[in-house]
Design an enzyme around this catalytic site. Structure first.
Site, PDB file in Angstrom:
ATOM      1  N   HIS A 248      -4.543 -47.200  37.061  1.00  0.00           N
ATOM      2  CA  HIS A 248      -3.864 -46.998  35.787  1.00  0.00           C
ATOM      3  C   HIS A 248      -4.332 -45.685  35.197  1.00  0.00           C
ATOM      4  O   HIS A 248      -5.501 -45.339  35.324  1.00  0.00           O
ATOM      5  CB  HIS A 248      -4.175 -48.154  34.821  1.00  0.00           C
ATOM      6  CG  HIS A 248      -3.215 -48.222  33.698  1.00  0.00           C
ATOM      7  ND1 HIS A 248      -3.352 -47.468  32.560  1.00  0.00           N
ATOM      8  CD2 HIS A 248      -2.069 -48.924  33.549  1.00  0.00           C
ATOM      9  CE1 HIS A 248      -2.333 -47.713  31.762  1.00  0.00           C
ATOM     10  NE2 HIS A 248      -1.538 -48.585  32.331  1.00  0.00           N
TER      11      HIS A 248
ATOM     12  N   ASP B 119       0.943 -55.252  36.535  1.00  0.00           N
ATOM     13  CA  ASP B 119       2.014 -55.652  37.436  1.00  0.00           C
ATOM     14  C   ASP B 119       1.551 -56.204  38.768  1.00  0.00           C
ATOM     15  O   ASP B 119       2.381 -56.554  39.610  1.00  0.00           O
ATOM     16  CB  ASP B 119       2.974 -54.479  37.647  1.00  0.00           C
ATOM     17  CG  ASP B 119       3.883 -54.373  36.446  1.00  0.00           C
ATOM     18  OD1 ASP B 119       4.219 -55.440  35.890  1.00  0.00           O
ATOM     19  OD2 ASP B 119       4.217 -53.267  36.033  1.00  0.00           O
TER      20      ASP B 119
HETATM   21  N1  ACO Z   1      -3.727 -46.657  45.769  1.00  0.00           N
HETATM   22  C1  ACO Z   1      -4.515 -45.730  46.385  1.00  0.00           C
HETATM   23  N2  ACO Z   1      -5.084 -44.686  45.756  1.00  0.00           N
HETATM   24  C2  ACO Z   1      -4.836 -44.544  44.455  1.00  0.00           C
HETATM   25  C3  ACO Z   1      -4.036 -45.453  43.732  1.00  0.00           C
HETATM   26  C4  ACO Z   1      -3.464 -46.544  44.438  1.00  0.00           C
HETATM   27  N3  ACO Z   1      -2.687 -47.445  43.795  1.00  0.00           N
HETATM   28  N4  ACO Z   1      -3.951 -45.071  42.432  1.00  0.00           N
HETATM   29  C5  ACO Z   1      -4.686 -43.950  42.335  1.00  0.00           C
HETATM   30  N5  ACO Z   1      -5.219 -43.628  43.554  1.00  0.00           N
HETATM   31  C6  ACO Z   1      -6.154 -42.520  43.857  1.00  0.00           C
HETATM   32  C7  ACO Z   1      -5.406 -41.190  43.912  1.00  0.00           C
HETATM   33  O1  ACO Z   1      -4.966 -40.914  45.227  1.00  0.00           O
HETATM   34  C8  ACO Z   1      -6.470 -40.254  43.426  1.00  0.00           C
HETATM   35  O2  ACO Z   1      -7.384 -40.052  44.476  1.00  0.00           O
HETATM   36  P1  ACO Z   1      -8.132 -38.626  44.665  1.00  0.00           P
HETATM   37  O3  ACO Z   1      -8.970 -38.457  43.434  1.00  0.00           O
HETATM   38  O4  ACO Z   1      -8.904 -38.772  45.918  1.00  0.00           O
HETATM   39  O5  ACO Z   1      -7.019 -37.609  44.769  1.00  0.00           O
HETATM   40  C9  ACO Z   1      -7.213 -41.037  42.354  1.00  0.00           C
HETATM   41  O6  ACO Z   1      -7.039 -42.415  42.733  1.00  0.00           O
HETATM   42  C10 ACO Z   1      -6.678 -40.833  40.946  1.00  0.00           C
HETATM   43  O7  ACO Z   1      -5.281 -41.149  40.942  1.00  0.00           O
HETATM   44  P2  ACO Z   1      -4.191 -40.333  40.139  1.00  0.00           P
HETATM   45  O8  ACO Z   1      -2.887 -40.438  40.863  1.00  0.00           O
HETATM   46  O9  ACO Z   1      -4.697 -38.968  39.807  1.00  0.00           O
HETATM   47  O10 ACO Z   1      -4.146 -41.181  38.818  1.00  0.00           O
HETATM   48  P3  ACO Z   1      -2.992 -41.168  37.776  1.00  0.00           P
HETATM   49  O11 ACO Z   1      -3.611 -41.547  36.483  1.00  0.00           O
HETATM   50  O12 ACO Z   1      -2.215 -39.899  37.831  1.00  0.00           O
HETATM   51  O13 ACO Z   1      -1.992 -42.331  38.287  1.00  0.00           O
HETATM   52  C11 ACO Z   1      -0.996 -44.440  38.605  1.00  0.00           C
HETATM   53  C12 ACO Z   1      -1.958 -43.614  37.749  1.00  0.00           C
HETATM   54  C13 ACO Z   1       0.383 -43.721  38.687  1.00  0.00           C
HETATM   55  C14 ACO Z   1      -0.758 -45.776  37.917  1.00  0.00           C
HETATM   56  C15 ACO Z   1      -1.580 -44.631  40.017  1.00  0.00           C
HETATM   57  O14 ACO Z   1      -2.799 -45.328  39.918  1.00  0.00           O
HETATM   58  C16 ACO Z   1      -0.615 -45.352  40.955  1.00  0.00           C
HETATM   59  O15 ACO Z   1       0.229 -44.698  41.600  1.00  0.00           O
HETATM   60  N6  ACO Z   1      -0.717 -46.712  41.072  1.00  0.00           N
HETATM   61  C17 ACO Z   1       0.204 -47.467  41.905  1.00  0.00           C
HETATM   62  C18 ACO Z   1       1.506 -47.683  41.167  1.00  0.00           C
HETATM   63  C19 ACO Z   1       1.383 -48.684  40.034  1.00  0.00           C
HETATM   64  O16 ACO Z   1       0.830 -49.772  40.195  1.00  0.00           O
HETATM   65  N7  ACO Z   1       1.962 -48.316  38.878  1.00  0.00           N
HETATM   66  C20 ACO Z   1       1.983 -49.201  37.697  1.00  0.00           C
HETATM   67  C21 ACO Z   1       1.093 -48.654  36.618  1.00  0.00           C
HETATM   68  S1  ACO Z   1       1.049 -49.762  35.275  1.00  0.00           S
HETATM   69  C22 ACO Z   1       2.477 -49.499  34.501  1.00  0.00           C
HETATM   70  O17 ACO Z   1       3.049 -48.443  34.488  1.00  0.00           O
HETATM   71  C23 ACO Z   1       3.066 -50.616  33.852  1.00  0.00           C
END
Ligand code: ACO
Length: 429
Positions: free
Chosen positions: A308, A365
């Site tokens: 998140h 979710d």
């Molecule tokens: N699976 C694997 N790796 C992940 C995940 C994941 N679900 N989420 C984040 N990471 C990793 C990224 O690759 C990144 O790694 P790095 O530092 O080695 O490059 C690090 O964790 C930070 O992630 P970011 O993408 O920079 O975090 P951001 O805050 O931009 O993204 C997000 C947040 C979009 C929710 C992300 O965690 C994600 O894609 N999750 C999966 C989709 C999801 O469940 N979305 C629902 C969110 S809740 C909502 O909107 C209601």
């Protein structure tokens, strides 16, 4: 603590004010930075560190896992309140008293029908249309039926009427989008039922049988809608605010919010989670393979329902939903093998260094789709359910932005393209 920050640029010091919120959050006010420095701006892709507004609606502390609507904890609201009460709280600032609640509920009940011509538009969609696309289009189409809503500067009464109409009509339109997809006749609202019961009946009843709403379903829906009702400046809410900042109508702003919510990184995650769990189940339950894929930087796969932007400890909504999932499945007598897979995946991820070091936890979710599935709601309707829940939050944020007279949203950029070059005739390219 200091109430100004200093920026030193090209040897010159600029003082910028610090603003502080009621929960002691602090921000550097950079609104005058360009004027002070002669054109220097800030850059923050994805707005990871940028506050777009001051807001009195929702407080969340991502480190401590706190979420409050207008000061009330999400745990207490989910346990004790109803979705319509929470909607009133978010939009008007306080929980309604008895008289306000009675008026609010009867106003909403009065407007649950939608114009019959909406059905003609619905009939124009292919039967396999994704309900989110249908919903966003039909909400935008409401502007055609209520042209006075086009001017958000009209009287407050007109704005309040638009608010009541959209809360009342969204369940009808959402249920119709589903009926269109499965090729069944649409159901009309039943105003003898409460908000959640009425929606469930419109979704599931068929002319072939008498349908009784199971209170387990309506209570679970009530809780899920409350949990999703607002989440401060997330992607779809920021979309609603920025569209509304151009003085676009409430309906068109909300329609844009629905489109933003649809993406799998936002509200579309609930659909993506179930699809992922199904895939893991089909692979024989090989959770390790999927954890490895999620960790592999050359693989675009992400563990859906994990991580998140703001919560870096736990998502308090996920804690409530995980418990509710157990409860609902027990009460309905459903034994869903994907629940076991979800539990196994969560347990393995929470012990894995990759997820620990990046502070990736299950979000709202991860378990919501499991409840929806147990309720008999098809996967492609999951994000529609989220939309129903988020509606009052979008409205509250839109209304606050309008009442605060916020300027049109218009971010800056740093240009990285070609410098000026002469036009080339076709034959010279
Ligand atoms: N699976 C694997 N790796 C992940 C995940 C994941 N679900 N989420 C984040 N990471 C990793 C990224 O690759 C990144 O790694 P790095 O530092 O080695 O490059 C690090 O964790 C930070 O992630 P970011 O993408 O920079 O975090 P951001 O805050 O931009 O993204 C997000 C947040 C979009 C929710 C992300 O965690 C994600 O894609 N999750 C999966 C989709 C999801 O469940 N979305 C629902 C969110 S809740 C909502 O909107 C209601």
């Amino acid at each position: 603590m200091s109430n100004t920050a200093q920026i030193i640029l090209d040897g010159k010091t600029y003082e910028l004010p610090i603003i502080e919120g009621t929960e002691r959050e602090r921000a550097i006010d950079i609104s005058k930075l360009r004027a002070l420095t002669g054109g220097v701006t800030t850059i923050d892709p994805g707005y990871k560190n940028t506050g777009a507004t001051e807001s009195a609606i929702t407080f969340l502390d991502g480190e401590k896992g706190i979420l409050r609507y207008r000061g009330y904890s999400i745990e207490e609201l989910a346990e004790r309140s109803t979705f319509l009460e929470v909607a009133y709280l978010l939009i008007y600032g306080d929980l309604p008293n008895e008289e306000q609640l009675t008026t609010w509920k009867s106003d909403i009940t009065l407007h649950t029908l939608v114009h019959e011509e909406i059905k003609n538009i619905l009939d124009g969609f292919p039967s396999n249309a994704h309900p989110m696309g249908v919903l966003s289009s039909l909400i935008s189409a409401l502007t055609a039926f209520y042209p006075k809503s086009l001017d958000p500067n009209r009287s407050m009464d007109q704005v309040d009427l638009s608010i009541v109409r959209i809360i009342a009509k969204m369940p009808t339109i959402a249920a119709w989008a589903f009926k269109n997809e499965i090729g069944h006749p649409v159901n009309y609202p039943d105003n003898t039922l409460n908000y959640c019961e009425n929606f469930i009946k419109m979704l599931f009843a068929t002319p072939a049988e008498i349908y009784h709403v199971d209170p387990v379903l309506s209570n679970a829906l009530n809780k899920l809608l409350i949990l999703h009702a607002d989440h401060e400046q997330n992607c779809s809410t920021s979309t609603v605010r920025i569209v509304g900042s151009s003085q676009a109508s409430l309906y068109s702003s909300i329609s844009a919010g629905i489109s933003a919510l649809w993406g799998p990184l936002h509200g579309g995650a609930n659909q993506a989670v179930i699809e992922m769990l199904e895939e893991i189940k089909a692979s024989g339950g090989d959770t390790k393979k999927y954890l490895d894929k999620a960790k592999d930087k050359n693989d675009p796969f992400r563990l859906m329902g994990f991580g998140h932007r703001v919560y870096k400890n736990f998502d308090p909504r996920a804690t409530i939903i995980k418990k509710a999932a157990d409860d609902v499945l027990n009460k309905l007598g459903v034994n869903d093998p994907v629940l076991e897979i979800a539990r196994g995946l969560e347990e393995a991820a929470l012990k894995d260094e990759y997820f620990i070091s990046r502070k990736l936890y299950p979000n709202v979710d991860f378990y919501s789709g499991i409840i929806y599935r147990a309720m008999g709601i098809p996967t492609e309707m999951f994000t529609v359910m989220f939309t129903l829940g988020r509606l009052p939050g979008w409205i509250a944020q839109w209304k606050e932005m309008r009442e605060n007279n916020e300027p049109i949203g218009r971010p800056r950029q740093i240009y990285t393209g070609h410098n000026s070059r002469p036009y080339m005739e076709l034959g010279e390219r």
